[in-house]
Design a protein around this motif. Sequence first.
Motif, mmCIF file in Angstrom:
data_model
loop_
_atom_site.group_PDB
_atom_site.id
_atom_site.type_symbol
_atom_site.label_atom_id
_atom_site.label_comp_id
_atom_site.label_asym_id
_atom_site.label_seq_id
_atom_site.Cartn_x
_atom_site.Cartn_y
_atom_site.Cartn_z
ATOM 1 N N ASP A 17 0.794 -1.231 0.000
ATOM 2 C CA ASP A 17 0.000 0.000 0.000
ATOM 3 C C ASP A 17 0.825 1.278 0.000
ATOM 4 O O ASP A 17 0.351 2.322 -0.392
ATOM 5 N N GLU A 18 2.068 1.223 0.458
ATOM 6 C CA GLU A 18 2.889 2.429 0.532
ATOM 7 C C GLU A 18 3.603 2.695 -0.801
ATOM 8 O O GLU A 18 3.533 1.909 -1.734
ATOM 9 N N LEU A 19 4.286 3.823 -0.859
ATOM 10 C CA LEU A 19 5.080 4.153 -2.043
ATOM 11 C C LEU A 19 6.368 3.340 -2.047
ATOM 12 O O LEU A 19 6.940 3.091 -0.990
ATOM 13 N N PRO A 20 6.864 2.945 -3.217
ATOM 14 C CA PRO A 20 8.134 2.209 -3.259
ATOM 15 C C PRO A 20 9.311 3.141 -2.990
ATOM 16 O O PRO A 20 9.275 4.313 -3.344
ATOM 17 N N PHE A 21 10.363 2.609 -2.348
ATOM 18 C CA PHE A 21 11.578 3.391 -2.130
ATOM 19 C C PHE A 21 12.592 3.137 -3.236
ATOM 20 O O PHE A 21 13.643 3.755 -3.277
ATOM 21 N N ALA A 22 12.309 2.208 -4.111
ATOM 22 C CA ALA A 22 13.166 1.936 -5.270
ATOM 23 C C ALA A 22 12.268 1.450 -6.401
ATOM 24 O O ALA A 22 11.236 0.823 -6.164
ATOM 25 N N TYR A 23 12.658 1.748 -7.612
ATOM 26 C CA TYR A 23 11.859 1.373 -8.763
ATOM 27 C C TYR A 23 12.776 1.241 -9.961
ATOM 28 O O TYR A 23 13.737 1.985 -10.109
ATOM 29 N N SER A 24 12.487 0.274 -10.800
ATOM 30 C CA SER A 24 13.223 0.171 -12.058
ATOM 31 C C SER A 24 12.300 -0.414 -13.110
ATOM 32 O O SER A 24 11.272 -1.011 -12.795
ATOM 33 N N THR A 25 12.664 -0.227 -14.334
ATOM 34 C CA THR A 25 11.895 -0.757 -15.453
ATOM 35 C C THR A 25 12.878 -1.160 -16.543
ATOM 36 O O THR A 25 13.928 -0.526 -16.702
ATOM 37 N N PRO A 26 12.587 -2.219 -17.282
ATOM 38 C CA PRO A 26 13.540 -2.670 -18.298
ATOM 39 C C PRO A 26 13.612 -1.784 -19.537
ATOM 40 O O PRO A 26 14.571 -1.838 -20.281
ATOM 41 N N ALA A 27 12.592 -0.940 -19.748
ATOM 42 C CA ALA A 27 12.576 -0.095 -20.947
ATOM 43 C C ALA A 27 11.728 1.142 -20.681
ATOM 44 O O ALA A 27 10.913 1.151 -19.754
ATOM 45 N N PRO A 28 11.884 2.203 -21.474
ATOM 46 C CA PRO A 28 11.075 3.415 -21.302
ATOM 47 C C PRO A 28 9.588 3.111 -21.454
ATOM 48 O O PRO A 28 9.195 2.263 -22.264
ATOM 49 N N ALA A 29 8.747 3.811 -20.715
ATOM 50 C CA ALA A 29 7.307 3.576 -20.748
ATOM 51 C C ALA A 29 6.707 3.849 -22.123
ATOM 52 O O ALA A 29 5.816 3.127 -22.574
ATOM 53 N N PHE A 30 7.178 4.853 -22.824
ATOM 54 C CA PHE A 30 6.566 5.192 -24.108
ATOM 55 C C PHE A 30 6.991 4.250 -25.232
ATOM 56 O O PHE A 30 6.484 4.312 -26.338
ATOM 57 N N ARG A 31 7.897 3.346 -24.946
ATOM 58 C CA ARG A 31 8.390 2.409 -25.957
ATOM 59 C C ARG A 31 7.250 1.597 -26.544
ATOM 60 O O ARG A 31 7.226 1.277 -27.718
#
Length: 130
Positions: A17-31
């Motif tokens: 439920d809380e906000l993440p303290f770290a985040y990653s993604t394998p590729a740009p969202a608009f890809r």
Amino acid sequence: MPDTTGYTCTSCGEHHDELPFAYSTPAPAFRRDDPADVLEPERCVIGGEHYFLRGRLVLPVLDAEEHWNIPQRTAEPPYFGWLATELPGYEPGTLNLKTNLHTRPPGERPLIELEPTGHPSPSSNGTASR
């Protein structure tokens, strides 16, 4: 309207439920569905004209400073985590070993304890070395 609070953890698969303290993604969202010419952990190139590099974005957390500086934090139970470091000389590697982070008094770094496993890690009995 969908519930937008919290996030689904890519490590454990659970919703928090809380906000993440770290985040990653394998590729740009608009890809979207555009194939990448280069898709590596640190960079992405799309169509030979859009270039992306992995970076670090630091965002303030409203009560993080208050929590970090209070002496009572040492009474909190350990926080679960994953080791995000590849220690040299260990096979298999040490990346993503389960850990427990123990807070310590303000001004002292937290103590990281490895969870007991059959891994030949720096602490095979599950207690972290200092």
